[in-house]
Structures are given as C-alpha cells and as structure tokens.
Design a protein around this motif. Structure first.
Motif, PDB file in Angstrom:
ATOM      1  N   GLY A 511     -22.435 -77.046  24.255  1.00 31.99           N
ATOM      2  CA  GLY A 511     -21.364 -76.785  23.647  1.00 31.99           C
ATOM      3  C   GLY A 511     -20.198 -76.834  24.252  1.00 31.99           C
ATOM      4  N   ASP A 545     -22.391 -74.759  14.559  1.00 28.34           N
ATOM      5  CA  ASP A 545     -21.888 -74.066  15.930  1.00 28.34           C
ATOM      6  C   ASP A 545     -20.504 -73.292  15.881  1.00 28.34           C
ATOM      7  N   ASN A 550     -22.677 -79.708  13.757  1.00 32.30           N
ATOM      8  CA  ASN A 550     -23.407 -80.720  14.224  1.00 32.30           C
ATOM      9  C   ASN A 550     -23.684 -81.978  13.610  1.00 32.30           C
TER      10      ASN A 550
END
Length: 947
Positions: A511, A545, A550
């Motif tokens: 991430g 996220d 995503n």
C-alpha cells in the motif's frame, strides 16, 4: 397584429400572473414549482385545480382590466389560451408563435438534414436525479429527438424526449400495478431497442432501482447463462424482470432459481396508462442503478452507483471533452455495459445530445454500419473496445467504404480492455483516407466502480505510445525507456490523466505509493467512486484501502499520465518475470486460422509438484489435423522468438469455447478452471436437456411459489364473497331505515364485520378524537384505493357525509343508497361545475361533518398527490376546523386497477385539528398546506409535488 415587443411584454405579464397565483396557492413548496411557460399545461404541468384556476382568472382580470367569460375556466389549457382571450377582448389578436420543426425522417440518408432542428443551444440546469433530467427535457422540448435507433440501413427509428417521458410513465404505472414498492430492484434483460429506454427510465420514474442484465446470446449456452443471471438476480433480490418474449417462456425456470422474483414480464404485459408524473422522493445520494461487473476475473458484483456519482462522472468527463447539444453520440455498445449505458446514453440524456444507437449484433455482423452511422448522422463522439477497431480493420472491405466521410469524428474512445498499439496505429493509417483524424483516437481507462470514466487524455492529440525495456520491466517493474528500434521492447499505450476532481496513484503490495515509472497496483478516489458492492460486505471491504479504491489493475505513471500493463489476477510469473497474457493472445490472434480475440493464455497447476504451466487456448474453425499441428508450432515459435516465453501446452478448440463476459472480455480464470476440470471441449448439450436439469434443481421453489399463488387467489375469492354477503343486507337496511345516524351505524358495523371476517386488523390511532367529533367540521384523508371509504366508515363511529364524485349518482341502484348516507356529489371533470359544487357544499355545511378526499383521485403509484381546494375553501368560509386523517395499508391491500384483495393490516391515524385563521382564499391555502403536511408526516408517503 400585435407588435413583437408588446407581445413579449404581455406574455411576461401573463407568466407572472400564473407564477404569482401558484406562489399564493402553494407557498410552502415554492422552490419545487415547475417553470411556467406560455405553453405549460395548467393541470398536468402546473398542478392547478379548478379553484386555483378560478383564482388565476380573477387575478388576470385585475391585471389586464378585462372581464373573462366563465367558460374559459374549463376551456383554457395553457396561459397562452388565456392571453388569446384577453387580446380578443382588447381587440388585438396575438402574434402566432413559430412552430418548432419535428424530425419525421426515418432514412439515414436524409436523417442528417432533418436533425438540424437539434442544433439549438440551451442551458441545462443542475439536476439531482436522472428522473429530473428527462422530465425537464420532456417539458422544455418534447419534440426534440433524443435518439435514433439504427435497425438496418433502411430502418432507422427515432425517439423524442416527450415520447420517452410518456413511455416511462406507462412503464412506471405498470410496475406499480404489479406490486412494486419503492427501492425495489427491477431486472432488465432486454436488447438494444426503444423498450430498453422505456423500461430503464420507467423503473427510475417508479422510484425503483434498475438492474441491467444481458440477454442470452446462444441457445446452446442457456444453462450457463441462466445460472449466471440467477446469481445476479439473487444478489439484487429482484422482484420483477422485464425481458423479451423468448426469455419470457423460461419464466418458471428463472423464478424457480430466484425466490425473490415474482414476475417475469415483457414490456407489452407491463404497458399501462401513464402516471401523471414521476414518483418523487429520490435524492441525489440514492442508488440510481446497480451496474454488475462483467465478471472477467470472478463472480459478478453489483456496483452501487448513485445519481450523484453519475452526474459527477459525466460532468468531470465533459470538462475534458467540452461536449454540448451540437454533439452527436454514435454507439453500438450494449446497454447493460457501463461504457454503453453511462458513457453514451445517460450522458446524452443529461446534456440533450443527439444519440444514435445500434445493436452490438448488428455491429458484429456488419461493422461498416458503425462507420456509416458516424458519417450519415455527423457523429462527433463514439466509443469502442479495442476489438471493435480491430474488427473494422479485418472485416470491412474498401469497396464498402466508398464515399465515407469520418471527418466529423473528434473523439474515438478506445477503452474497456487492453488497448493495442498496433490496432491504434493501423486504424489511423487505414481510415485516414476516409477523413479519420489521428488526433481523434483517444485511448481511455475506466471501470464500473467509478461509474465509467477515470482517465482521459488531457487534450486532443495523437495517441502516445511508450517504448520500454522488456527485461527490466518484467523482472523489476521499472518502465525504463528503450530505443524505438529495439524489436524486443514493450510498447504500452498512454491513457492520459485522471478526470477533473479525481485522483489516481500506483502503490506496491503493502500500500505504499511508488515513484513514477515504477509498476504497481492502480488505486483511485473521487466523487464518482462507488460506496461499495450491493449486499456484498466482503468484496466491499477488499475494494477499499482507506479513502482509496483498488482497481485490480496494474500500471505505472510517467509525466503524470497512466500506462496500463494488465490485471493482477491475470499476471503470470515465470522464472521471476511478470508476463501479461494479453501480449501472447494478441500475437497468436494474428495467425490466419485463429479467431482474433478468441485466444486465452493462463497459468495452471500453481503449487503442484510439476510446477506452474503456461497454457494457450485458441479458437479455430479449421478441422484438418495437419494444419492444426502447424498452427500449434507457429504459436510455440511466436511465443519464444518474439516474446521469449515458452508455452507448455497449446489447445486448438472450436468457436465459442473460450468463455467471455457480457462485454466481450476474456474470462481467463473461468477458462483455467474449465481446463483443469477437463470441461473445455465437452460437447454442447441440447437445450432441452439443460432446461430439464435446471428445472429438476428448482422444483421445490416452483412448488412453493405455486402454493402462494393459489393461497392469494383463494383469499381474494373469499374476500369478495364476504363483501357480497355483507353488502346486500347493509344496502337494503340503509335504503329503508329512518334517521341518518342509524343508517351510518349500519355502514360502520358492516365495515367492522368485513374487516373481521377477512382477517384484516384495523388499527385506529388516537381513536378518541373520532368518538368526539364536533358537529361542524371538515375531515380530509389521503386517497390511494377503493378501500379508503370502507376503511373510514369502519373507523369513524360518528356519522359523517362523504364528498364524492358525481358519476356515482348515475348508477341507478346506488343513487338512493348514497343519498341516504349523506353523500355530497361534486363534478370532477367540469371546472365550472366543480367550483359551483364547492360553493353549494360550503353554504350547506353548517353543523355537518364533511369528509373529503382532497387528492380527488388515485393511481397505483405511491405518494401524496396535489390537494384540491374545495375542502379548505369550505372550512375557511364556514370557519370550521380541519381534521387530517392518514390511511395506511389500503394501497397494498387493493391497488388501483386491481381487483384481487390480499391479506394485510389497515391503519388510520387522526391528526390534530387545524383552525382556520380567516375566511378568505389565503386562509384556505394555509389550511390546505398544514393539513397536507400533517398527512405526509403521518403516512410517510413520498410527496408527489416534488416533481
């Protein structure tokens, strides 16, 4: 003849007179008033009842200094009609307004010329919902063509905004007559046609949630298709499916697989008389529709898209495109796909652009129709996935293009799948001789989770193609520029930058945001982003996220622009190198005996002792074993020589073996699973055998549905039988017994007995107010069913006199019965008579309890309609208090235009009395608005004035 300036001044004064009257009559909802024009319908567009129209004529007389004839009250339909009479009385006939031209042409050869009427420019207001957008266009320019549907070269059918609006209102009413409730989901399994647009907008007009599905393409795959659609229908909990007659024949099978599905209908079965207006109550943040992902990498998921999401996406895209009413959108894309539905149809609807559509099947069989439609209609915007451009290159012959002119095409969007640099360059090179401009080709990127559009080229330009070092990219994920002469280099097409107010970034598997030219996972955020998947918490959690979403795609950013490299789930790792199957598939698809776009490459055997193997599956019509062996050898050599990839196994299969999504994307994971199960080349089973297997698995559900249907019919029959047994003696007693109070008690206890014998629980909130009604008062109640009068008779113990439509008095056996019950008749159709009836009732109202249904009538749609003024003029004139009553449950128990009562409770709530503040028109308006507000709160119904 009136002078133009004087004419405009008079029209302005007339519009002001109408607006002022509406402001007096409806002060609490002033912000919801429709815009008044000279041609607005006084009743259907502006909602003026007979008494308000009478007040309007009085206001006009004062403003213009004339005395209008009484018959104008019922004869005038628009402000223009009133002004014409004013001018006649003044001895100066008004100028005749110019009439707009209408598109009547159905021929694509002449459609361009007739389409010039679409060239006027107008300012589109801000909308909260697409219902509002269509209603506005239908009101402002009903004859303006929204779309042309190209069925064949000689068959082109137009659809105006006005006709779409009327058709949608008919579908909405049909949905309500099939028991749809607000925010229910409506599945649409329809091909490209006018029916699709009627159904989609009709679902929105009913305040329901449309769910686009794709119809079956091949009978041989009916079992797989129905199973896939059943998964969507069950997730959406769809109540109704609108489909074609052919699919309608499978209704029992489909309903057996989907417990929530109550009706499978064609549009003809759903068609009903139109509602007077769309049902209100939808807000910008409400779900507009569910866009199910095509399922290229897994099970389809229902992306939640709100009206606000859609407007944000279309608006942001248009900041880049600068499209307006002069643009013409041409599309063959399926209407169940986000790029076809949102990118073309809804954006055209919002901006009032001219839309030209054709069936995907027509394009696939005759791709030159697409280009000719752009020529003939002056298309400026038109999208396609990469395979569409490739199909034009392979299937269209030069002689089919003679005389073609593509110079009007300014944005040729290329998205929805991997964009091939070879396809882009070859399409530009070939079709430039017919006017196609290189800077028109616009590779783009989008996804359903962001409505459709996410990345566009920032300005008009020729496509940008990045040439990078293959070895470093596949091993280290570094997009290092390479020499254009490097034959082993990778070439990746640039999609542009994020659309305004949206943001993208590339992150690693943990991430963390990566630097430019470093490949990783693509994430995005912005006002178009979905809030998740419908009834799917697990996948929704994986989607987010933090504030970022995503995409599941991989790529890199260079100079602030996005370059896509593939999808995470399709990634093949061989000897430490990242390999994307699309490059293999494209190279193999160029071979002569291989069907282009019908090649799938995937890794199999992950975790097995023998290691992961690279499999290539290619469709072919060739049956000669020797030739097939030669093709396999070529595939092995191409993979090794050009891509430095060793293929472990090549399978040559018959057409339609490689599974695809509804939008034409390869379902590589599904192909892998079939390969590993040994099911890739199973013989196609006959349709009848597939249907038997499906039916065998759903017989319990079908039996349960049949039992419920029988139970509903038995209840309906019992209810009518009980009503007959009670009504006959009650009718006789009321006709012969003396005393109004005694006759009312008969009606009251007959209603209570009917409720008891039909198992209907009748709850009366604050019932003590009904037992202590003042001698002189006006009761007003909402009206949604023929059961309302019976319900109130059973709920109110003290005698009241209903105010009812005069037509009932024309029924011979009812006239004496109704008169004995104190019914006061009023004319609904004749405005002058209605005003006279109201005066008559007011004069005789002293000391009586009068009960009005101020909505006047009802339909199957939920919501409180506008209130007529009669009840409130009576209460104000006699200085009597108004008691609001709220009825709940009758619409569900016996809907409009239906004669099959069903089980269910009824509820009556009595509101606080409302005292009049005077005896004039203003006091009557205040009474009406306060009573209406109270009933809205007590019923929880949507406000039909909101439109």
């Amino acid at each position: 003849m009136a002078k133009p300036g004087n004419q405009q001044s008079l029209e302005r004064d007339m519009v002001n007179a109408v607006s002022e009257t509406m402001a007096e009559a409806m002060p609490e909802s002033r912000e919801l008033h429709p815009e008044v024009t000279m041609d607005s319908k006084l009743d259907s567009d502006l909602g003026l009842d007979s008494l308000t129209r009478a007040e309007l004529l009085v206001s006009v007389e004062r403003k213009f200094g004339v005395q209008l004839p009484e018959q104008l009250l019922s004869e005038a339909d628009t402000p223009r009609d009133i002004l014409e009479e004013v001018m006649r009385l003044k001895g100066e006939p008004p100028a005749t307004p110019a009439q707009d031209d209408q598109i009547q042409d159905q021929d694509p050869d002449t459609a361009l010329d007739s389409g010039e009427q679409n060239r006027e420019h107008f300012s589109v207001p801000d909308f909260d919902t697409f219902q509002q957008a269509l209603s506005w266009h239908a009101r402002e320019h009903p004859e303006r063509t929204y779309l042309h549907w190209v069925k064949s070269y000689d068959d082109v059918q137009s659809l105006t905004f006005g006709d779409l609006h009327k058709g949608a209102l008919r579908v909405a009413n049909g949905l309500f007559q099939h028991d749809i409730e607000q925010r229910d989901t409506i599945a649409l399994m329809l091909p490209t046609s006018h029916d699709y647009f009627y159904s989609f907008m009709g679902a929105l007009y009913a305040n329901a949630i449309p769910v686009p599905l794709y119809p079956p393409m091949r009978a041989s795959a009916i079992e797989e298709h129905l199973k896939r659609q059943a998964a969507i229908l069950n997730n959406a909990q769809a109540r109704i499916m609108i489909t074609v007659p052919e699919a309608r024949k499978l209704a029992a099978v489909i309903k057996g697989m989907v417990p929530s599905l109550e009706h499978v209908l064609t549009l003809d079965e759903l068609w009903a008389k139109p509602l007077d207006r769309p049902v209100s109550g939808t807000k910008s943040d409400d779900i507009a529709f569910l866009q199910y992902t095509s399922g290229s990498t897994g099970n389809p998921k229902g992306v939640i898209l709100s009206h606000a999401n859609l407007f944000a996406n279309i608006g942001a895209g248009n900041e880049v495109l600068n499209a307006d009413q002069h643009d013409v959108f041409v599309s063959w894309l399926p209407l169940y796909h986000d790029m076809g539905l949102i990118g073309t149809c809804l954006s055209s609807l919002w901006y009032g652009m001219h839309l030209v559509i054709m069936s995907p099947l027509l394009f696939l069989t005759r791709p030159h129709y697409w280009l000719w439609a752009i020529d003939r209609f002056g298309g400026t915007l038109s999208p396609s996935p990469n395979f569409g451009y490739e199909l034009c290159l392979k299937r269209i012959k030069d002689e089919e293009m003679e005389g073609l002119d593509l110079s009007s095409w300014r944005h040729a969007f290329n998205g929805a799948e991997t964009v091939s640099p070879d396809t882009v360059n070859r399409f530009i090179e070939r079709f430039s001789q017919w006017g196609f401009k290189a800077n028109a080709m616009a590779p783009v990127y989008g996804l359903a989770e962001n409505c459709v559009a996410l990345v566009f080229p920032e300005k008009t330009r020729e496509p940008v193609i990045d040439t990078i070092d293959r070895e470093r990219f596949q091993k280290d994920g570094e997009a290092t520029p390479a020499s254009p002469d490097d034959t082993t280099a990778l070439r990746i097409v640039c999609c542009g930058k994020a659309i305004p107010h949206h943001y993208i970034r590339i992150v690693d598997n943990d991430g963390y945001e990566l630097d430019e030219r470093q490949e990783g996972n693509l994430q995005f955020t912005g006002p178009s982003a979905t809030r998740g998947y419908y009834r799917n918490e697990d996948d929704t959690n994986e989607l987010f996220d933090g504030q970022w979403l995503n995409t599941g795609d991989r790529g890199y950013i260079a100079n602030g622009e996005l370059y896509l490299s593939g999808r995470n789930k399709d990634l093949i790792v061989r000897a430490g190198r990242n390999i994307y199957p699309s490059e293999i598939e494209e190279a193999v698809g160029e071979l002569d005996l291989v069907r282009s776009g019908c090649v799938a490459a995937f890794a199999s055997g992950l975790g097995e002792s023998s290691g992961e193997r690279l499999i290539v599956v290619a469709e072919t019509r060739e049956k000669d074993e020797k030739k097939l062996a030669e093709v396999k050898d070529k595939i092995h050599r191409i993979a090794m020589d050009a891509l430095d990839i060793e293929v472990d196994e090549v399978l040559m299969v018959r057409p339609h073996t490689v599974p695809k999504t509804s939008s034409g994307k390869l379902r590589r994971n599904d192909c892998r699973l079939r390969y590993e199960r040994g099911e890739l080349e199973n013989d196609n089973e006959p349709v009848w055998r597939q249907l038997i297997r499906l039916t065998r698995g759903t017989w319990r559900q079908q039996a349960s549905q049949n039992l419920r249907s029988i139970g509903r019919k038995l209840y309906s029959g019992w209810a009518w039988a009980v009503l007959g047994l009670i009504a006959v003696p009650a009718w006789a007693l009321i006709n012969i017994l003396p005393g109004f109070s005694l006759r009312w008690r008969i009606a009251h206890w007959a209603g209570r007995l009917l409720a008891l014998l039909t198992g209907t629980r009748l709850d009366v909130q604050t019932s003590d107010r009904l037992r202590n009604l003042p001698e002189g008062c006006v009761l007003v109640a909402n009206h949604s069913s023929y059961l309302d009068a019976l319900t109130l008779a059973a709920a109110i113990p003290e005698p009241v006199s209903f105010v009812a439509k005069a037509e009932l008095m024309n029924v011979r056996f009812l006239k004496r019965f109704l008169t004995r019950l104190g019914i006061e008749p009023v004319e609904r159709g004749d405005a002058r008579s209605s005003v006279g009836d109201s005066r008559r009732i007011a004069e005789s109202a002293k000391g009586r309890r009068l009960l009005f249904f101020p909505e006047g009538s009802f339909d199957a749609a939920p919501g409180l309609r506008p209130f007529h003024m009669g009840a409130f003029m009576t209460a104000a004139a006699m200085k009597q208090e108004v008691i609001p009553l709220a009825i709940k449950g009758t619409r569900r128990k016996l809907p409009a235009d239906r004669w099959n009562p069903r089980p269910g409770p009824l509820n009556v709530t009595v509101g606080d009395p409302i005292e009049p503040e005077g005896d004039d028109w203003k006091s009557a308006v205040q009474l009406r608005d306060r009573a209406r507000k109270a009933i809205l709160e007590m019923t929880g119904e949507p406000d039909r004035l909101a439109h």
